[in-house]
Design a protein around this motif. Structure first.
Motif, PDB file in Angstrom:
ATOM      1  N   PRO A   1       0.817  -1.224   0.000  1.00  0.00           N
ATOM      2  CA  PRO A   1       0.000   0.000   0.000  1.00  0.00           C
ATOM      3  C   PRO A   1       0.848   1.270   0.000  1.00  0.00           C
ATOM      4  O   PRO A   1       0.571   2.206  -0.742  1.00  0.00           O
ATOM      5  CB  PRO A   1      -0.807  -0.125   1.298  1.00  0.00           C
ATOM      6  CG  PRO A   1      -0.863  -1.583   1.578  1.00  0.00           C
ATOM      7  CD  PRO A   1       0.435  -2.133   1.083  1.00  0.00           C
ATOM      8  N   HIS A   2       1.862   1.321   0.854  1.00  0.00           N
ATOM      9  CA  HIS A   2       2.820   2.419   0.870  1.00  0.00           C
ATOM     10  C   HIS A   2       4.195   1.840   0.571  1.00  0.00           C
ATOM     11  O   HIS A   2       4.580   0.815   1.129  1.00  0.00           O
ATOM     12  CB  HIS A   2       2.829   3.133   2.222  1.00  0.00           C
ATOM     13  CG  HIS A   2       1.542   3.836   2.532  1.00  0.00           C
ATOM     14  ND1 HIS A   2       0.506   3.232   3.218  1.00  0.00           N
ATOM     15  CD2 HIS A   2       1.126   5.087   2.226  1.00  0.00           C
ATOM     16  CE1 HIS A   2      -0.493   4.079   3.331  1.00  0.00           C
ATOM     17  NE2 HIS A   2      -0.163   5.205   2.735  1.00  0.00           N
ATOM     18  N   LYS A   3       4.934   2.514  -0.282  1.00  0.00           N
ATOM     19  CA  LYS A   3       6.245   2.008  -0.673  1.00  0.00           C
ATOM     20  C   LYS A   3       7.335   2.447   0.309  1.00  0.00           C
ATOM     21  O   LYS A   3       8.312   1.746   0.525  1.00  0.00           O
ATOM     22  CB  LYS A   3       6.607   2.484  -2.080  1.00  0.00           C
ATOM     23  CG  LYS A   3       5.560   2.138  -3.143  1.00  0.00           C
ATOM     24  CD  LYS A   3       5.387   0.641  -3.277  1.00  0.00           C
ATOM     25  CE  LYS A   3       4.501   0.264  -4.445  1.00  0.00           C
ATOM     26  NZ  LYS A   3       3.085   0.172  -4.104  1.00  0.00           N
ATOM     27  N   VAL A   4       7.158   3.637   0.880  1.00  0.00           N
ATOM     28  CA  VAL A   4       8.199   4.166   1.754  1.00  0.00           C
ATOM     29  C   VAL A   4       7.574   5.066   2.815  1.00  0.00           C
ATOM     30  O   VAL A   4       6.625   5.796   2.539  1.00  0.00           O
ATOM     31  CB  VAL A   4       9.266   4.949   0.938  1.00  0.00           C
ATOM     32  CG1 VAL A   4       8.629   6.066   0.119  1.00  0.00           C
ATOM     33  CG2 VAL A   4      10.363   5.498   1.834  1.00  0.00           C
TER      34      VAL A   4
ATOM     35  N   ASP B   1       6.362   9.809  -7.553  1.00  0.00           N
ATOM     36  CA  ASP B   1       6.753   8.507  -8.101  1.00  0.00           C
ATOM     37  C   ASP B   1       6.383   7.340  -7.197  1.00  0.00           C
ATOM     38  O   ASP B   1       6.255   6.205  -7.666  1.00  0.00           O
ATOM     39  CB  ASP B   1       8.264   8.472  -8.339  1.00  0.00           C
ATOM     40  CG  ASP B   1       8.717   9.543  -9.322  1.00  0.00           C
ATOM     41  OD1 ASP B   1       8.527   9.341 -10.532  1.00  0.00           O
ATOM     42  OD2 ASP B   1       9.245  10.574  -8.867  1.00  0.00           O
ATOM     43  N   LEU B   2       6.219   7.603  -5.907  1.00  0.00           N
ATOM     44  CA  LEU B   2       5.975   6.540  -4.935  1.00  0.00           C
ATOM     45  C   LEU B   2       4.926   6.993  -3.926  1.00  0.00           C
ATOM     46  O   LEU B   2       4.893   8.172  -3.557  1.00  0.00           O
ATOM     47  CB  LEU B   2       7.263   6.197  -4.175  1.00  0.00           C
ATOM     48  CG  LEU B   2       8.441   5.671  -4.990  1.00  0.00           C
ATOM     49  CD1 LEU B   2       9.739   5.867  -4.212  1.00  0.00           C
ATOM     50  CD2 LEU B   2       8.243   4.207  -5.343  1.00  0.00           C
ATOM     51  N   ARG B   3       4.076   6.043  -3.497  1.00  0.00           N
ATOM     52  CA  ARG B   3       3.132   6.396  -2.431  1.00  0.00           C
ATOM     53  C   ARG B   3       3.889   6.405  -1.106  1.00  0.00           C
ATOM     54  O   ARG B   3       4.400   5.381  -0.666  1.00  0.00           O
ATOM     55  CB  ARG B   3       1.968   5.411  -2.384  1.00  0.00           C
ATOM     56  CG  ARG B   3       0.923   5.798  -1.333  1.00  0.00           C
ATOM     57  CD  ARG B   3      -0.401   5.120  -1.573  1.00  0.00           C
ATOM     58  NE  ARG B   3      -1.052   5.592  -2.766  1.00  0.00           N
ATOM     59  CZ  ARG B   3      -1.771   6.720  -2.854  1.00  0.00           C
ATOM     60  NH1 ARG B   3      -1.879   7.509  -1.797  1.00  0.00           N
ATOM     61  NH2 ARG B   3      -2.340   7.065  -3.974  1.00  0.00           N
ATOM     62  N   CYS B   4       3.931   7.580  -0.482  1.00  0.00           N
ATOM     63  CA  CYS B   4       4.722   7.773   0.727  1.00  0.00           C
ATOM     64  C   CYS B   4       3.833   7.936   1.955  1.00  0.00           C
ATOM     65  O   CYS B   4       2.664   8.338   1.847  1.00  0.00           O
ATOM     66  CB  CYS B   4       5.602   9.018   0.596  1.00  0.00           C
ATOM     67  SG  CYS B   4       6.722   8.985  -0.821  1.00  0.00           S
TER      68      CYS B   4
END
Length: 512
Positions: free
Chosen positions: A410-413, A438-441
């Motif tokens: 769900p969250h990359k980082v 670029d990423l879901r944070c």
């Protein structure tokens, strides 16, 4: 079995506690076999969809996607056979007052016999150094007896299902002395057929002329649009049409969390081929779909093929890709050779030609169809249940971690300033503002860093980036890996490329 039951209960509880799945309308005590996906569940679900959609439509230049309406002309379901034949054989236990799928009760007996065979095989394998499984299962008297029982039950079940003989199915339940798992009695009613479609009315008048159905599958929306897509897309056989969408079935026996629900989502692809070539493509899609599943890294041993003995009325070959859920191996995806049944039926009922003109052979024909159909909710459950780990650490502490494949998480980082002062939050926010395109944070600054790590472990975030005082000095941050808990120092300038590569769905697709 007790451990598996506990695992399943823990997964269900975890799914609710961490925003993956909630009982629908819970403030009104919920609705049986209906669930809502929470904030983390919706993200995981969308990532699974993206993995499937990209595989189908980007990796295959002869497959396109559509989004057909849920409501369809009621004759659609007459033509498809759902009005007359979309039934489940149900049986009630008079003592427990519980209702069961009759065929599943019988299949449960087969599963127990198969488990007995496996136990015999395992015992023998430990005794003999050069163990030959194939020879053992054909020569061991006890195994041969078990297999003979399985074959006999399968033959009788197939005959009863094929002929719609409910009396024969009831007799099989009696002969196998199947007891109700709740009451322990064998006090069964006769087996009866129940149609699974939800009906409603369209327009202002509630009469039969206005009766329509909520679609029980997404496939028919593809079939009725076959010519629309083929002509507007100038598609040439072989080609496929993919679709992700909701379907509805009035499951009499809905259970096992989101495994079997009344409202669910399917990811289906219908592949149109030249008659006579369907078995070649059937084998092709069996192989491709298995590779798609196994590439996620949930363990190749957790998947297996299961050929159908009782074919649906439209199929000349069918198999399931089964997954080892907490309750055992169950269907995850179906691959079916549907012949020309659907297009031929819609041509007959609509009076419209649904044929393809093959310029190479200079002839018209109704294509055959190979279908791949995976339940999105079951796919979700497979990822969630195999990712859930209760882990004891070297220091004696424990943690619960979801080892969700990074591209699906769900969250990359998570961006975590070590403290809420000294300019650390501002620096962390700047990093997040750069990464979030670029990423879901996930940003969090409350509590000790250890507690924040544990919370991210619990929702499956693969990487945590910690901003500390050294960051202000040399523009480096600490990246913590969820699975190994190892940390490394990385320059902020290199951060995006490293994380994007590690979390890319495209990297999964390249492995298939």
């Amino acid at each position: 079995m007790a451990n598996e039951d506990n695992l399943f209960k823990n997964v269900i509880a975890h799914a609710k506690e961490y925003g993956f799945v909630f009982p629908s309308s819970e403030i009104y005590d919920g609705l049986s076999a209906v669930y809502d996906y929470g904030q983390n569940g919706a993200e995981l679900k969308n990532n699974i969809k993206e993995y499937w959609w990209k595989f189908m439509t980007l990796l295959h230049d002869n497959i396109v996607g559509i989004d057909a309406a849920i409501f369809m002309h009621p004759t659609t379901w007459k033509a498809s056979g759902h009005v007359d034949a979309f039934n489940d054989p149900m049986v009630d236990n008079r003592d427990s007052k519980k209702r069961y799928r009759a065929d599943q009760l019988i299949e449960g007996v087969i599963e127990k016999l198969e488990e007995k065979i496996e136990k015999e095989v395992e015992k023998a394998a430990k005794r003999f150094e050069n163990f030959d499984r194939a020879m053992f299962v054909t020569t061991n008297a006890r195994v041969v007896e078990y297999q003979k029982k399985i074959d006999d039950i399968n033959a009788r079940l197939k005959d009863a299902m094929g002929n719609g003989d409910m009396a024969a199915m009831k007799q099989l339940i009696d002969d196998l002395e199947i007891a109700d798992p709740i009451s322990g009695t064998k006090n069964w009613t006769d087996v009866r057929q129940f149609n699974l479609m939800f009906s409603t009315e369209i327009g202002s008048l509630a009469d039969d002329a206005n009766k329509i159905y909520l679609r029980p599958e997404t496939a028919q929306g593809i079939f009725v649009n076959f010519l629309n897509v083929q002509k507007t897309g100038r598609m040439k056989i072989p080609f496929g049409i993919a679709q992700i969408g909701k379907a509805f079935r009035n499951e009499i026996v809905a259970r096992q969390f989101i495994f079997r629900m009344r409202e669910f989502e399917q990811m289906e692809m219908q592949f149109f081929v030249k008659p006579g070539e369907e078995m070649k493509w059937y084998e092709y899609w069996k192989d491709k779909r298995m590779k798609w599943h196994q590439t996620l890294g949930l363990g190749s041993e957790n998947y297996r093929y299961h050929d159908h003995l009782n074919l649906a009325h439209y199929a000349n070959a069918a198999c399931d890709i089964q997954f080892n859920f907490p309750m055992g191996f169950r269907e995850l995806e179906g691959i079916h050779s549907r012949t020309d049944f659907d297009l031929k039926a819609h041509e007959k009922h609509s009076g419209k030609k649904l044929q393809y003109f093959d310029t190479e052979d200079n002839q018209n024909y109704i294509p055959y169809v190979v279908e791949t159909s995976v339940g999105l909710d079951r796919m979700f459950l497979s990822v969630l249940s195999k990712s859930y780990v209760e882990e004891k650490l070297e220091d004696g502490s424990e943690r619960v971690v979801l080892r969700i494949p990074a591209p699906l998480a769900p969250h990359k980082v998570a961006i975590l300033p070590l403290m809420k002062k000294d300019g650390l939050p501002e620096k962390a926010e700047a990093i997040m503002n750069d990464l979030k395109y670029d990423l879901r944070c996930f940003y969090e600054e409350k509590d000790a860093i250890g507690k924040r790590y544990r919370r991210q472990d619990a929702i499956g975030t693969p990487y945590c980036v910690t901003v500390d005082h050294q960051t202000l000095e040399d523009d480096t941050v600490t990246i913590r890996d969820r699975d190994t808990m190892k940390q490394e120092r990385v320059k902020i300038a290199e951060l995006k490329a490293k994380l994007v590569d590690a979390c890319s769905i495209n990297n999964l697709l390249r492995k298939i």
